[in-house]
Enzyme design. Structure first.
Site, PDB file in Angstrom:
ATOM      1  N   TYR A 113       0.852  -1.189   0.000  1.00 44.11           N
ATOM      2  CA  TYR A 113       0.000   0.000   0.000  1.00 44.11           C
ATOM      3  C   TYR A 113       0.885   1.234   0.000  1.00 44.11           C
ATOM      4  O   TYR A 113       2.044   1.209   0.436  1.00 44.11           O
ATOM      5  CB  TYR A 113      -0.957  -0.003   1.189  1.00 44.11           C
ATOM      6  CG  TYR A 113      -0.499   0.759   2.403  1.00 44.11           C
ATOM      7  CD1 TYR A 113      -0.760   2.129   2.544  1.00 44.11           C
ATOM      8  CD2 TYR A 113       0.186   0.119   3.427  1.00 44.11           C
ATOM      9  CE1 TYR A 113      -0.342   2.823   3.663  1.00 44.11           C
ATOM     10  CE2 TYR A 113       0.601   0.805   4.548  1.00 44.11           C
ATOM     11  CZ  TYR A 113       0.341   2.158   4.657  1.00 44.11           C
ATOM     12  OH  TYR A 113       0.767   2.843   5.763  1.00 44.11           O
ATOM     13  N   PHE A 205      -3.055   0.900  12.555  1.00 48.40           N
ATOM     14  CA  PHE A 205      -3.140  -0.440  11.972  1.00 48.40           C
ATOM     15  C   PHE A 205      -1.771  -1.002  11.599  1.00 48.40           C
ATOM     16  O   PHE A 205      -1.409  -2.119  11.987  1.00 48.40           O
ATOM     17  CB  PHE A 205      -4.045  -0.389  10.735  1.00 48.40           C
ATOM     18  CG  PHE A 205      -4.022  -1.616   9.882  1.00 48.40           C
ATOM     19  CD1 PHE A 205      -4.847  -2.694  10.168  1.00 48.40           C
ATOM     20  CD2 PHE A 205      -3.177  -1.698   8.778  1.00 48.40           C
ATOM     21  CE1 PHE A 205      -4.825  -3.835   9.364  1.00 48.40           C
ATOM     22  CE2 PHE A 205      -3.157  -2.826   7.975  1.00 48.40           C
ATOM     23  CZ  PHE A 205      -3.979  -3.898   8.275  1.00 48.40           C
ATOM     24  N   ASP A 206      -0.986  -0.250  10.814  1.00 49.90           N
ATOM     25  CA  ASP A 206       0.263  -0.822  10.337  1.00 49.90           C
ATOM     26  C   ASP A 206       1.323  -0.882  11.434  1.00 49.90           C
ATOM     27  O   ASP A 206       2.172  -1.780  11.429  1.00 49.90           O
ATOM     28  CB  ASP A 206       0.797  -0.079   9.104  1.00 49.90           C
ATOM     29  CG  ASP A 206       0.593   1.413   9.155  1.00 49.90           C
ATOM     30  OD1 ASP A 206      -0.040   1.904  10.099  1.00 49.90           O
ATOM     31  OD2 ASP A 206       1.063   2.104   8.236  1.00 49.90           O
ATOM     32  N   THR A 207       1.275   0.031  12.418  1.00 49.49           N
ATOM     33  CA  THR A 207       2.188  -0.092  13.559  1.00 49.49           C
ATOM     34  C   THR A 207       1.904  -1.368  14.325  1.00 49.49           C
ATOM     35  O   THR A 207       2.822  -2.121  14.676  1.00 49.49           O
ATOM     36  CB  THR A 207       2.035   1.121  14.502  1.00 49.49           C
ATOM     37  OG1 THR A 207       2.414   2.306  13.816  1.00 49.49           O
ATOM     38  CG2 THR A 207       2.930   0.958  15.728  1.00 49.49           C
TER      39      THR A 207
END
Length: 428
Positions: A113, A205-207
């Site tokens: 992404y 979210f990505d952390t």
């Protein structure tokens, strides 16, 4: 925090096979919310770059999470115009929700992404996904904090970014350098197991995904990137920072209590010679010895402190028994988590019961040393008692480690991997 169970562990990484025409190797997701102005130029530029430089089939997926402007219409026109572009509409906001939904439904073996502003130089895209295609790594992230990165942004955003990553390192012991860069990729086989564990649906979210992956021992590849700040960014720094800190607290609490089944993410090293079976060399012995010694030193100090406190109102034998019992429970719990890597509550009661048997052996040795000391000296000094107990504990330590390793926490046999298409993992 999700704790739904999932059987099996990840198989060894392998180089992705060449796919037929029309089957994408890479699915690049562009999450958007009210981006009618920037969406078109972003997708056209990304499509042109991939067509010109990427050696595999690809797809660009526009993930519209509840836009209220003309973003859905722009996305539909792009999908009609370009065969490699698709659009997906969600009726709820949240970048994490959009990524998790699209990634879970994608048939591409590599998922990526990037932010719609394309702040990251696209020349880093192939280096980002190449380690995932080759089987070298499980996840890949762009880093603006690498020494070789070139970054143009204001002092406020620089301070916030570096402070956030310092908080992650200090509180969650992370080793990756840049959690917030909107330029990441993950292998689909990893995502299928990892995403159900990720609870956040927003900017954290990505952390959260990276923290869980790192704690599970997955390999995260970092790519230095050239990055230019978007002055028109609509991200609300204060609200995002507050939500991120709440996420850090939630994930840290879950990791501390062992409520996350990270063992399902275990992956063998494949053909790494360090992981092969070697005769007469116990697997993981060096690491376990270090952990056991650290726990042993701390629990011995704890035991001596307890003994000194109990000795104020009890005899030497009673004080020794009480101190050893309390410290044994703490020692078993610490060795369970830190030395032998057992997480979760499963088997905890059995492990403590077995630890009490080991405690009984230590009690017999230390009590015997006190009895021998009292038989030799009518009124031994307190320092002499402590010296005798330390000697007895040292003698019991070797036996304690062997019993913990071979009986209480033996190496669990590897679980067979599920064939493709039969793995009943829950998906988001």
């Amino acid at each position: 925090m999700r704790t739904d169970s999932s059987p099996g562990t990840l198989p060894a990484r392998e180089h992705l096979p060449a796919t037929g025409a029309g089957t994408p190797v890479l699915d690049v997701v562009v999450p958007v919310y009210n981006e009618e102005k920037d969406l078109g130029p972003c997708v056209l530029r990304l499509h042109e770059h991939l067509t010109r430089t990427f050696p595999y089939a690809f797809r660009i997926t526009i993930a519209d999470n509840a836009s209220t402007d003309a973003t859905p219409e722009v996305a539909a026109r792009l999908a009609d115009r370009l065969a490699e572009v698709t659009s997906f509409r969600l009726e709820q906001k949240g970048r994490g929700r959009a990524l998790g939904t699209v990634w879970s439904a994608s048939d591409a073996p590599v998922l990526a992404y990037m932010d719609v502003d394309l702040s990251t130089d696209l020349n880093a895209l192939l280096p980002l996904v190449a380690p995932l295609i080759s089987g070298h790594s499980d996840l890949a992230i762009g880093s603006r904090l690498s020494r070789s990165s070139r970054v143009v942004r204001g002092a406020k955003r620089e301070f916030v970014s570096r402070s956030y990553n310092l908080i992650l390192r200090g509180s969650l012991q992370t080793r990756f350098s840049d959690a917030q860069c909107g330029f990441k990729a993950v292998r689909a086989d990893v995502a299928r197991v990892l995403l159900p564990l990720v609870e956040d649906t927003g900017w954290f979210f990505d952390t959260e995904m990276l923290v869980l992956a790192e704690r599970a021992g997955l390999r995260i590849h970092e790519v230095p990137v050239d990055w230019v700040d978007d002055p028109d960014s609509t991200v609300h720094i204060v609200k995002t920072a507050t939500d991120d800190l709440k996420g850090v607290w939630r994930v840290g609490k879950a990791l501390a209590t062992g409520s996350l089944p990270l063992d399902r993410l275990a992956r063998p090293f494949g053909d790494d010679p360090r992981d092969r079976d070697i005769k007469d060399v116990p697997h993981g012995l060096a690491r376990q010895l270090v952990g056991f010694c650290v726990v042993g030193v701390l629990s011995t100090l704890f035991y001596l402190l307890l003994y000194s406190g109990f000795r104020l109102f009890a005899g030497s034998q009673a004080a020794n028994a009480l101190a050893l019992l309390v410290s044994a429970v703490a020692n078993t719990a610490a060795n369970r988590r830190l030395t032998f890597g057992v997480r979760g509550r499963g088997g905890a009661v059995r492990h403590q019961a077995q630890g009490l048997v080991v405690f009984a052996i230590g009690l017999a040795l230390t009590s015997g040393s006190l009895a021998a000391l009292n038989a030799a000296t009518a009124d031994p000094a307190h320092s002499t008692e402590l010296a005798a107990l330390v000697a007895a504990n040292l003698a019991a330590t070797v036996l304690r480690f062997l019993l913990l390793r071979t009986w209480v926490f033996p190496d669990a046999p590897p679980r067979p991997a599920h064939p493709a298409g039969t793995d009943p993992r829950n998906r988001r």
